[in-house]
Design a protein around this motif. Structure first.
Motif, PDB file in Angstrom:
ATOM      1  N   ASP A  79      14.429 -17.134 -15.475  1.00 11.77           N
ATOM      2  CA  ASP A  79      15.355 -16.327 -16.264  1.00 11.77           C
ATOM      3  C   ASP A  79      15.248 -14.838 -15.935  1.00 11.77           C
ATOM      4  O   ASP A  79      16.031 -14.030 -16.436  1.00 11.77           O
ATOM      5  N   ARG A  80      14.277 -14.457 -15.092  1.00  7.92           N
ATOM      6  CA  ARG A  80      14.109 -13.060 -14.710  1.00  7.92           C
ATOM      7  C   ARG A  80      14.632 -12.762 -13.305  1.00  7.92           C
ATOM      8  O   ARG A  80      14.516 -11.638 -12.827  1.00  7.92           O
ATOM      9  N   LEU A  81      15.173 -13.741 -12.628  1.00 10.34           N
ATOM     10  CA  LEU A  81      15.577 -13.543 -11.246  1.00 10.34           C
ATOM     11  C   LEU A  81      16.677 -12.503 -11.103  1.00 10.34           C
ATOM     12  O   LEU A  81      16.794 -11.849 -10.065  1.00 10.34           O
ATOM     13  N   ASP A  82      17.494 -12.326 -12.166  1.00  8.36           N
ATOM     14  CA  ASP A  82      18.566 -11.345 -12.071  1.00  8.36           C
ATOM     15  C   ASP A  82      18.023  -9.930 -11.914  1.00  8.36           C
ATOM     16  O   ASP A  82      18.649  -9.072 -11.286  1.00  8.36           O
ATOM     17  N   THR A  83      16.841  -9.646 -12.469  1.00  8.23           N
ATOM     18  CA  THR A  83      16.252  -8.314 -12.323  1.00  8.23           C
ATOM     19  C   THR A  83      15.809  -8.071 -10.883  1.00  8.23           C
ATOM     20  O   THR A  83      15.758  -6.928 -10.428  1.00  8.23           O
ATOM     21  N   VAL A  84      15.484  -9.142 -10.172  1.00  8.38           N
ATOM     22  CA  VAL A  84      15.084  -9.012  -8.772  1.00  8.38           C
ATOM     23  C   VAL A  84      16.304  -8.815  -7.883  1.00  8.38           C
ATOM     24  O   VAL A  84      16.338  -7.929  -7.026  1.00  8.38           O
ATOM     25  N   THR A  85      17.319  -9.641  -8.079  1.00 11.30           N
ATOM     26  CA  THR A  85      18.516  -9.533  -7.242  1.00 11.30           C
ATOM     27  C   THR A  85      19.243  -8.215  -7.456  1.00 11.30           C
ATOM     28  O   THR A  85      20.006  -7.777  -6.586  1.00 11.30           O
ATOM     29  N   ALA A  86      19.015  -7.569  -8.596  1.00 14.20           N
ATOM     30  CA  ALA A  86      19.633  -6.262  -8.845  1.00 14.20           C
ATOM     31  C   ALA A  86      18.897  -5.135  -8.124  1.00 14.20           C
ATOM     32  O   ALA A  86      19.422  -4.019  -8.025  1.00 14.20           O
ATOM     33  N   ASP A  87      17.708  -5.393  -7.628  1.00 12.04           N
ATOM     34  CA  ASP A  87      16.920  -4.368  -6.949  1.00 12.04           C
ATOM     35  C   ASP A  87      17.323  -4.325  -5.477  1.00 12.04           C
ATOM     36  O   ASP A  87      16.696  -4.942  -4.613  1.00 12.04           O
ATOM     37  N   ARG A  88      18.368  -3.575  -5.178  1.00  8.98           N
ATOM     38  CA  ARG A  88      18.907  -3.545  -3.819  1.00  8.98           C
ATOM     39  C   ARG A  88      17.965  -2.868  -2.838  1.00  8.98           C
ATOM     40  O   ARG A  88      17.988  -3.167  -1.642  1.00  8.98           O
ATOM     41  N   ARG A  89      17.141  -1.930  -3.316  1.00 10.86           N
ATOM     42  CA  ARG A  89      16.173  -1.286  -2.428  1.00 10.86           C
ATOM     43  C   ARG A  89      15.240  -2.326  -1.827  1.00 10.86           C
ATOM     44  O   ARG A  89      14.990  -2.333  -0.616  1.00 10.86           O
ATOM     45  N   PHE A 278       2.038  -5.562   7.759  1.00 11.59           N
ATOM     46  CA  PHE A 278       1.625  -5.434   6.368  1.00 11.59           C
ATOM     47  C   PHE A 278       1.503  -3.962   5.971  1.00 11.59           C
ATOM     48  O   PHE A 278       2.042  -3.541   4.946  1.00 11.59           O
ATOM     49  N   GLY A 279       0.803  -3.174   6.800  1.00 12.83           N
ATOM     50  CA  GLY A 279       0.619  -1.764   6.477  1.00 12.83           C
ATOM     51  C   GLY A 279       1.937  -1.011   6.415  1.00 12.83           C
ATOM     52  O   GLY A 279       2.172  -0.220   5.484  1.00 12.83           O
ATOM     53  N   GLY A 280       2.817  -1.261   7.389  1.00 11.63           N
ATOM     54  CA  GLY A 280       4.111  -0.593   7.387  1.00 11.63           C
ATOM     55  C   GLY A 280       4.971  -0.988   6.202  1.00 11.63           C
ATOM     56  O   GLY A 280       5.647  -0.146   5.595  1.00 11.63           O
ATOM     57  N   SER A 281       4.951  -2.262   5.851  1.00  8.53           N
ATOM     58  CA  SER A 281       5.754  -2.742   4.719  1.00  8.53           C
ATOM     59  C   SER A 281       5.209  -2.222   3.396  1.00  8.53           C
ATOM     60  O   SER A 281       5.969  -1.855   2.494  1.00  8.53           O
ATOM     61  N   PHE A 282       3.873  -2.186   3.272  1.00  9.79           N
ATOM     62  CA  PHE A 282       3.254  -1.664   2.057  1.00  9.79           C
ATOM     63  C   PHE A 282       3.614  -0.185   1.888  1.00  9.79           C
ATOM     64  O   PHE A 282       3.969   0.267   0.789  1.00  9.79           O
ATOM     65  N   LEU A 283       3.554   0.566   2.976  1.00  6.70           N
ATOM     66  CA  LEU A 283       3.926   1.980   2.931  1.00  6.70           C
ATOM     67  C   LEU A 283       5.407   2.149   2.614  1.00  6.70           C
ATOM     68  O   LEU A 283       5.791   3.040   1.833  1.00  6.70           O
ATOM     69  N   ALA A 284       6.251   1.276   3.198  1.00  3.42           N
ATOM     70  CA  ALA A 284       7.686   1.359   2.936  1.00  3.42           C
ATOM     71  C   ALA A 284       7.989   1.131   1.460  1.00  3.42           C
ATOM     72  O   ALA A 284       8.813   1.839   0.862  1.00  3.42           O
ATOM     73  N   GLY A 285       7.322   0.140   0.847  1.00  4.22           N
ATOM     74  CA  GLY A 285       7.527  -0.107  -0.579  1.00  4.22           C
ATOM     75  C   GLY A 285       7.125   1.087  -1.424  1.00  4.22           C
ATOM     76  O   GLY A 285       7.806   1.446  -2.399  1.00  4.22           O
ATOM     77  N   ARG A 286       6.032   1.723  -1.044  1.00  9.98           N
ATOM     78  CA  ARG A 286       5.570   2.923  -1.758  1.00  9.98           C
ATOM     79  C   ARG A 286       6.571   4.066  -1.613  1.00  9.98           C
ATOM     80  O   ARG A 286       6.888   4.760  -2.576  1.00  9.98           O
ATOM     81  N   VAL A 287       7.115   4.238  -0.398  1.00 14.53           N
ATOM     82  CA  VAL A 287       8.033   5.351  -0.123  1.00 14.53           C
ATOM     83  C   VAL A 287       9.357   5.185  -0.871  1.00 14.53           C
ATOM     84  O   VAL A 287       9.918   6.160  -1.389  1.00 14.53           O
ATOM     85  N   ILE A 288       9.884   3.958  -0.938  1.00 12.57           N
ATOM     86  CA  ILE A 288      11.184   3.761  -1.597  1.00 12.57           C
ATOM     87  C   ILE A 288      11.057   3.605  -3.104  1.00 12.57           C
ATOM     88  O   ILE A 288      12.057   3.380  -3.794  1.00 12.57           O
ATOM     89  N   LEU A 290       9.071   1.423  -5.046  1.00  7.88           N
ATOM     90  CA  LEU A 290       8.792   0.148  -5.705  1.00  7.88           C
ATOM     91  C   LEU A 290       7.429   0.222  -6.394  1.00  7.88           C
ATOM     92  O   LEU A 290       6.541   0.935  -5.955  1.00  7.88           O
ATOM     93  N   GLY A 291       7.264  -0.539  -7.479  1.00  7.77           N
ATOM     94  CA  GLY A 291       5.966  -0.638  -8.120  1.00  7.77           C
ATOM     95  C   GLY A 291       5.006  -1.478  -7.294  1.00  7.77           C
ATOM     96  O   GLY A 291       5.380  -2.063  -6.268  1.00  7.77           O
ATOM     97  N   TYR A 292       3.756  -1.573  -7.742  1.00 10.84           N
ATOM     98  CA  TYR A 292       2.746  -2.301  -6.988  1.00 10.84           C
ATOM     99  C   TYR A 292       3.150  -3.748  -6.747  1.00 10.84           C
ATOM    100  O   TYR A 292       3.038  -4.261  -5.627  1.00 10.84           O
ATOM    101  N   GLU A 293       3.610  -4.434  -7.796  1.00  7.13           N
ATOM    102  CA  GLU A 293       3.873  -5.870  -7.672  1.00  7.13           C
ATOM    103  C   GLU A 293       4.935  -6.147  -6.606  1.00  7.13           C
ATOM    104  O   GLU A 293       4.771  -7.042  -5.774  1.00  7.13           O
ATOM    105  N   ARG A 294       6.037  -5.421  -6.634  1.00 13.28           N
ATOM    106  CA  ARG A 294       7.111  -5.687  -5.676  1.00 13.28           C
ATOM    107  C   ARG A 294       6.777  -5.152  -4.284  1.00 13.28           C
ATOM    108  O   ARG A 294       7.217  -5.725  -3.287  1.00 13.28           O
ATOM    109  N   THR A 295       6.004  -4.080  -4.204  1.00  7.66           N
ATOM    110  CA  THR A 295       5.542  -3.596  -2.902  1.00  7.66           C
ATOM    111  C   THR A 295       4.658  -4.656  -2.239  1.00  7.66           C
ATOM    112  O   THR A 295       4.777  -4.934  -1.045  1.00  7.66           O
TER     113      THR A 295
END
Length: 361
Positions: A79-89, A278-288, A290-295
């Motif tokens: 029931d929470r998937l809509d919050t994920v699909t709304a996160d276009r970043r 992994f390192g590049g993606s983790f940094l990308a999540g931080r830069v755009i 995203l919180g820890y969980e989604r990063t």
């Protein structure tokens, strides 16, 4: 909560894990060793295991993956998937990392490290094209990533896998090498073959997880489902993981142990790939932002690869004894322990984020 409090929670989370979870690197190491020994010491075991399959899909590996993925997908709050699909970043970042950066990086590393070994190079490029849709959910869950985001990104990867795998194989093995004046290779694989893997390795456990939550909550309520049912089935995921590792390495034990020099050559670009992605993606999540969980979820879904598919394609196109197949086999030999280590790196990296979203317990 201050950043100091958040930092202090990381060892507390690790210390609060069950014995099975806390010593997972040890269990995986033992499972890999057991599989390699079984493959070498039990005559005909690899042949017997390989014979138990439908088409090109190994039933023992399929069973292990289904056991591994079902409990994780049963935990997802659909029931929470809509919050994920709304996160276009996050969705856009995942598509770019998985289908642009990942294959391009593996192509570059394969040519850099293996310019004189075309079979292994082609096998690594195939590994880079096979984006992860299975085991990544385990690593994401252990690192306290966003389960709902993990389910969405894995589903997104599965759709693109069916549509894009063959086209990207043609581009990276024929078109791009031709433009660069490099040697070319051919990859003949159908969309239907890819769709079968997606259906079995993702569709079945996803449907089972969804129905479990839907029917369980309807019959007994959410409190019972999350406090009683999920803890009971939770360990099954790690048992399935260990079973899969034993079977996988038993199937390929003789191949791996009989060619240690080749394994080492293939391992170097794979190690570079996993850490850079992994390192590049983790940094990308931080830069755009995203919180820890989604990063964390973004990083694991970008760094992991679908080794089951890569091995099957390499074997189907080039043969079971080919260098391409060996490169696919070495993939999980490197990926499994590296991504287990990155679970702990990810938990340590929590201190880089503001405590905006509570992590899963």
């Amino acid at each position: 909560m201050s950043s100091t409090d958040l930092t202090a929670r990381t060892p507390a989370i690790i210390g609060g894990l069950s014995t099975l979870d806390r010593f997972l690197p040890l269990w995986i190491g033992l499972a890999m060793g057991a599989g390699l020994l079984l493959g070498r010491m039990v005559p005909g075991l690899d042949t017997a295991l390989e014979a138990v399959k439908i088409g090109e899909i190994s039933l023992p590996i399929a069973l292990g993956l289904l056991l591994m993925m079902y409990p994780v997908l049963a935990k997802v709050r659909y029931d929470r998937l809509d919050t994920v699909t709304a996160d276009r970043r996050m969705l856009l970042a995942s598509l770019v990392l998985n289908w642009v950066a990942g294959p391009a990086l593996m192509f570059a590393l394969a040519w850099t490290f293996l310019p004189d070994l075309p079979e292994y190079r082609t096998g690594l490029i195939i590994v880079g094209l096979a984006r992860c849709i299975a085991m990544v959910l385990i690593w994401n869950d252990l690192a306290c990533g966003d389960r709902e985001a993990g389910a969405v990104l894995v589903a997104l990867n599965s759709i693109f896998q069916v549509v894009a795998f063959g086209a990207l194989g043609w581009f990276y093995l024929q078109v791009l090498p031709g433009w660069l004046g490099l040697s070319q290779a051919a990859l003949d694989v159908s969309m239907w073959d890819i769709a079968q893997y997606v259906l079995i390795f993702l569709g079945i456990p996803l449907a089972a997880g969804y129905l479990s939550r839907k029917l369980g909550e309807r019959a007994r309520g959410r409190e019972w489902y999350e406090s009683r049912f999920l803890p009971r089935i939770g360990p099954v995921a790690l048992y399935g993981l260990l079973f899969t590792v034993v079977i996988l390495f038993a199937l390929q034990g003789e191949t791996i142990t009989s060619r240690p020099g080749d394994v080492a050559r293939i391992a170097l670009p794979l190690l570079a790939y996993f850490f850079l992605m992994f390192g590049g993606s983790f940094l990308a999540g931080r830069v755009i932002g995203l919180g820890y969980e989604r990063t964390t979820t973004l990083a694991f879904t970008a760094a992991g690869n679908n080794f089951e598919l890569a091995i099957a394609v390499a074997v189907g196109v080039f043969g079971v004894t080919s260098g391409q197949a060996l490169a696919g086999v070495v993939g999980p030999l490197i990926e499994v322990p590296v991504l287990v280590a990155l679970v702990y790196v990810s938990l340590w990296g929590r201190r880089l984020f503001k405590p905006e979203e509570p992590a899963h317990a």
